[in-house]
Design a protein around this motif. Structure first.
Motif, mmCIF file in Angstrom:
data_model
loop_
_atom_site.group_PDB
_atom_site.id
_atom_site.type_symbol
_atom_site.label_atom_id
_atom_site.label_comp_id
_atom_site.label_asym_id
_atom_site.label_seq_id
_atom_site.Cartn_x
_atom_site.Cartn_y
_atom_site.Cartn_z
ATOM 1 N N GLU B 43 0.830 -1.208 0.000
ATOM 2 C CA GLU B 43 0.000 0.000 0.000
ATOM 3 C C GLU B 43 0.859 1.249 0.000
ATOM 4 O O GLU B 43 0.578 2.218 -0.712
ATOM 5 N N ALA B 44 1.939 1.209 0.798
ATOM 6 C CA ALA B 44 2.845 2.367 0.838
ATOM 7 C C ALA B 44 3.506 2.572 -0.528
ATOM 8 O O ALA B 44 3.762 3.713 -0.939
ATOM 9 N N ALA B 45 3.744 1.469 -1.251
ATOM 10 C CA ALA B 45 4.347 1.590 -2.576
ATOM 11 C C ALA B 45 3.423 2.368 -3.513
ATOM 12 O O ALA B 45 3.860 3.270 -4.239
ATOM 13 N N LEU B 46 2.123 2.011 -3.464
ATOM 14 C CA LEU B 46 1.187 2.732 -4.342
ATOM 15 C C LEU B 46 1.013 4.182 -3.886
ATOM 16 O O LEU B 46 0.902 5.094 -4.717
ATOM 17 N N ASP B 47 0.993 4.402 -2.561
ATOM 18 C CA ASP B 47 0.920 5.789 -2.059
ATOM 19 C C ASP B 47 2.109 6.589 -2.586
ATOM 20 O O ASP B 47 1.968 7.745 -2.997
ATOM 21 N N LEU B 49 3.957 5.967 -5.292
ATOM 22 C CA LEU B 49 3.887 6.158 -6.746
ATOM 23 C C LEU B 49 2.808 7.169 -7.132
ATOM 24 O O LEU B 49 2.959 7.919 -8.093
ATOM 25 N N TYR B 50 1.707 7.181 -6.378
ATOM 26 C CA TYR B 50 0.630 8.127 -6.668
ATOM 27 C C TYR B 50 0.788 9.439 -5.890
ATOM 28 O O TYR B 50 -0.094 10.282 -5.935
ATOM 29 N N GLN B 51 1.872 9.542 -5.183
ATOM 30 C CA GLN B 51 2.207 10.769 -4.435
ATOM 31 C C GLN B 51 1.043 11.209 -3.549
ATOM 32 O O GLN B 51 0.520 12.313 -3.674
ATOM 33 N N ARG B 52 0.600 10.282 -2.698
ATOM 34 C CA ARG B 52 -0.524 10.604 -1.813
ATOM 35 C C ARG B 52 -0.168 10.222 -0.378
ATOM 36 O O ARG B 52 0.835 9.544 -0.126
ATOM 37 N N GLY B 54 1.277 10.192 3.144
ATOM 38 C CA GLY B 54 2.556 10.670 3.657
ATOM 39 C C GLY B 54 3.615 10.839 2.570
ATOM 40 O O GLY B 54 4.727 11.310 2.843
ATOM 41 N N HIS B 55 3.295 10.457 1.346
ATOM 42 C CA HIS B 55 4.261 10.553 0.255
ATOM 43 C C HIS B 55 3.842 11.590 -0.790
ATOM 44 O O HIS B 55 4.230 11.507 -1.960
ATOM 45 N N ALA B 56 3.022 12.562 -0.357
ATOM 46 C CA ALA B 56 2.501 13.558 -1.303
ATOM 47 C C ALA B 56 3.622 14.325 -2.000
ATOM 48 O O ALA B 56 3.472 14.768 -3.145
ATOM 49 N N LYS B 57 4.747 14.478 -1.321
ATOM 50 C CA LYS B 57 5.834 15.266 -1.912
ATOM 51 C C LYS B 57 6.920 14.378 -2.530
ATOM 52 O O LYS B 57 7.986 14.865 -2.917
ATOM 53 N N ALA B 58 6.643 13.096 -2.605
ATOM 54 C CA ALA B 58 7.658 12.184 -3.157
ATOM 55 C C ALA B 58 7.812 12.420 -4.657
ATOM 56 O O ALA B 58 6.848 12.761 -5.339
ATOM 57 N N SER B 59 9.035 12.241 -5.133
ATOM 58 C CA SER B 59 9.224 12.350 -6.583
ATOM 59 C C SER B 59 9.063 10.964 -7.187
ATOM 60 O O SER B 59 9.411 9.961 -6.562
ATOM 61 N N ARG B 60 8.516 10.933 -8.392
ATOM 62 C CA ARG B 60 8.314 9.646 -9.062
ATOM 63 C C ARG B 60 9.655 8.951 -9.267
ATOM 64 O O ARG B 60 10.605 9.568 -9.751
ATOM 65 N N SER B 84 -0.977 -1.112 -15.239
ATOM 66 C CA SER B 84 -2.230 -0.859 -15.951
ATOM 67 C C SER B 84 -2.601 0.622 -15.912
ATOM 68 O O SER B 84 -3.626 1.023 -16.445
ATOM 69 N N ASP B 85 -1.752 1.426 -15.312
ATOM 70 C CA ASP B 85 -2.000 2.864 -15.285
ATOM 71 C C ASP B 85 -1.096 3.542 -16.320
ATOM 72 O O ASP B 85 0.128 3.512 -16.184
ATOM 73 N N PRO B 86 -1.697 4.155 -17.349
ATOM 74 C CA PRO B 86 -0.868 4.750 -18.419
ATOM 75 C C PRO B 86 0.150 5.763 -17.894
ATOM 76 O O PRO B 86 1.218 5.938 -18.479
ATOM 77 N N GLU B 87 -0.193 6.403 -16.787
ATOM 78 C CA GLU B 87 0.726 7.419 -16.253
ATOM 79 C C GLU B 87 1.978 6.811 -15.632
ATOM 80 O O GLU B 87 3.030 7.442 -15.567
ATOM 81 N N LEU B 88 1.834 5.587 -15.121
ATOM 82 C CA LEU B 88 2.943 4.960 -14.398
ATOM 83 C C LEU B 88 3.585 3.795 -15.145
ATOM 84 O O LEU B 88 4.670 3.355 -14.779
ATOM 85 N N SER B 89 2.901 3.312 -16.180
ATOM 86 C CA SER B 89 3.317 2.031 -16.771
ATOM 87 C C SER B 89 4.724 2.066 -17.373
ATOM 88 O O SER B 89 5.349 1.014 -17.539
ATOM 89 N N ALA B 90 5.212 3.254 -17.699
ATOM 90 C CA ALA B 90 6.549 3.323 -18.310
ATOM 91 C C ALA B 90 7.669 3.154 -17.280
ATOM 92 O O ALA B 90 8.827 2.946 -17.646
ATOM 93 N N ILE B 91 7.334 3.237 -16.003
ATOM 94 C CA ILE B 91 8.386 3.080 -14.978
ATOM 95 C C ILE B 91 8.825 1.621 -14.958
ATOM 96 O O ILE B 91 8.014 0.722 -14.757
ATOM 97 N N PRO B 92 10.122 1.366 -15.186
ATOM 98 C CA PRO B 92 10.581 -0.031 -15.181
ATOM 99 C C PRO B 92 10.430 -0.648 -13.787
ATOM 100 O O PRO B 92 10.733 0.008 -12.786
#
Lengths: 373, 145
Positions: B43-47, B49-52, B54-60, B84-92
């Protein structure tokens, strides 16, 4: 010829082109429970279930158009109907016979009840074997993964330790030693747990009538110091007083469920735990341990009984206690489940037999005999 | 030829403190991965990646190193959500696990994992793996953007 038909070990019946029975042997009488005088002169469709009578006439007409020696209803399961209306599976072979009196069909009939039962049993055993193999494969993978993990840690820090010693560095040696030790302890715990789990299926055990009042009271008493320390109150609500199982098994189930409630269910400022038993159908009783703690996310309800699976962010335990509960219940064809929601506590339940099994197919053996899985 | 100027940010998704520490030590030692962040459950991983939350200021991150056996949300679920998210799918995504199960590997690739690496038991091999992984993704690999 008549004598040969009469003495045949299979049922034989001769019908004319209109479907009238002109000859039956002793085996037909036995199989269908009709005296032959009731059959002779009557229609052959008296021997098939009523629901097939309409289609049987059409099938007879089709056969009459192209008579040959063949099995009847190839690829389909055929059913015979006894005099009392009960049905049983049969195989039928058809033989056209041309005589001076006209065309007849001699049908050989075999009662295949036992054969079908054996086939069904074989199918059930094959399915059970396939399921056991899949479970075993999953078990091996889980073990290999969970045992490898501390080994990666041990090997990694031993590598660092060796290298630091070679270059004369010693500031991090205590850190490495601590991490190696921690991993070794985890490894040992997992091996011990696996041994406990494997003993459940291997050791002989003695199903017998056990008093749930006595066993639950003893299990609570054994955990009393922990309940006192947590300020938890424990209630016993035994509606169904006995179960049919090995006393050690019921002890282990109760202790694991109580231990689980102590570890994870006592988050409430006034922890309350209730041990309950109730009647669960004609042949089972249910046992539950309910707490008023933080509850569990329903998403984890399926996984919580998996081997080595632990609730997120819970440091205690190795994730084997509930697996043991499930494994014991499965020995008795019992069920295990949890009812919970976040903030509303959790209720873990198990079903066990309430009395000795009606027959040996239930998987249980009399007291003193070895039970296998 | 290779662009060394852009710092590469690895996100390590690993619940085992020791394994995370071993990966971090190897990366530091071999100077791969200019930045490494770590989260300890799915769950923290998705938080992250989606910058939400406690990770709102995290960089992708530029690369995700993903364990499979994770609390809260398993690694396979994280992988399929991300891919399955077009915004994130390019991240290896490199699956980094102790699981040698065929089913895990097949499922990970079916969910478009970019690589599947089994953590070696041997110390030297573990170090080589982290070094080569780091070198490949931070120096040789060219991201789409």
């Amino acid at each position: 010829m008549i004598h040969v038909i009469e003495a045949a070990p299979v049922g034989m019946i001769k019908v004319d082109s209109s479907g009238t029975i002109v000859l039956v042997n002793r085996e037909i009488e036995r199989m269908f429970q009709y005296p032959r005088q009731e059959l002779l002169g009557g229609q052959v469709d008296v021997l098939i279930p009523l629901r097939y009578k309409g289609s049987h006439a059409a099938l007879m007409a089709r056969y009459a158009a192209r008579p040959d020696h063949r099995k009847m209803g190839e690829g389909r399961d055929l059913t015979g109907r006894r005099r009392d209306g009960t049905e049983f599976p049969i195989d039928v072979a058809l033989n056209p016979v041309e005589t001076a009196e006209g065309r007849f069909v001699i049908a050989s009939v075999i009662d295949v009840t036992e054969q079908r039962r054996s086939q069904a049993e074989l199918r059930r055993l094959n399915e059970s074997l396939a399921q056991k193999n899949a479970e075993l494969e999953q078990f091996v993978l889980t073990i290999s993964h969970d045992l490898k993990s501390p080994i990666v840690t041990i090997m990694g820090y031993i590598g660092h330790l060796r290298r630091d010693i070679q270059v004369g560095r010693d500031d991090e040696l205590p850190v490495y030693a601590e991490r190696i030790e921690g991993a070794a302890v985890r490894l040992k715990q997992k091996i011990d747990d696996l041994m406990r789990l494997s003993r459940i299926g291997r050791e002989a055990h003695c199903p017998q009538e056990v008093s749930l009042v006595e066993r639950a009271a003893a299990a609570i008493e054994a955990r009393r110091p922990e309940f006192v320390q947590l300020g938890a109150s424990v209630r016993l609500n035994i509606e169904e007083p006995t179960a049919w199982c090995d006393p050690q098994h019921i002890d282990q189930i109760l202790d694991n469920l109580l231990g689980n409630a102590i570890k994870y269910g006592c988050t409430n400022p006034s922890p309350q735990i209730c041990v309950r038993s109730w009647r669960a159908g004609d042949e089972h009783i249910g046992i539950s341990v309910e707490d008023n703690g933080a509850g569990i996310d329903p998403r984890y309800a399926d996984r919580i009984f998996d081997l080595f699976w632990r609730l997120p962010s819970k440091a205690e335990g190795t994730g084997v206690g509930l697996s043991i509960v499930r494994r014991i219940a499965s020995l008795y064809h019992g069920k295990t489940w949890v009812e919970t929601s976040p903030g509303n506590g959790a209720k873990f339940s198990v079903t066990l037999p309430s009395k000795p099994p009606a027959d040996s197919r239930s998987g249980l053996t009399p007291p003193g005999e070895r039970m296998t899985t | 030829m290779t662009d060394h100027s852009k710092p590469v940010h690895f996100l390590l998704v690993e619940d085992d403190e020791d394994h995370a520490d071993l990966v971090a030590r190897a990366m530091r030692e071999h100077r791969v991965g200019n930045t490494m962040s770590r989260v300890a459950d799915g769950e923290a991983a998705l938080d992250y990646l989606y910058q939400r939350g406690g990770h709102a200021k995290a960089s992708r991150p530029d690369v995700v190193l993903l364990d499979l056996n994770l609390p809260k949300l398993g690694g396979q679920e994280v992988l399929s959500t991300l891919k399955s998210d077009p915004e994130l799918s390019a991240i290896p995504v490199v699956v980094l696990t102790t699981s040698e199960a065929d089913a895990d590997r097949v499922k990970a690739y079916a969910s478009r994992a970019n690589s599947y690496v089994v953590k070696p038991l041997d110390f030297q091999q573990f170090h080589d793996m982290v070094r080569q992984l780091g070198m490949y993704w931070s120096i040789w690999n060219r991201p789409p953007a």
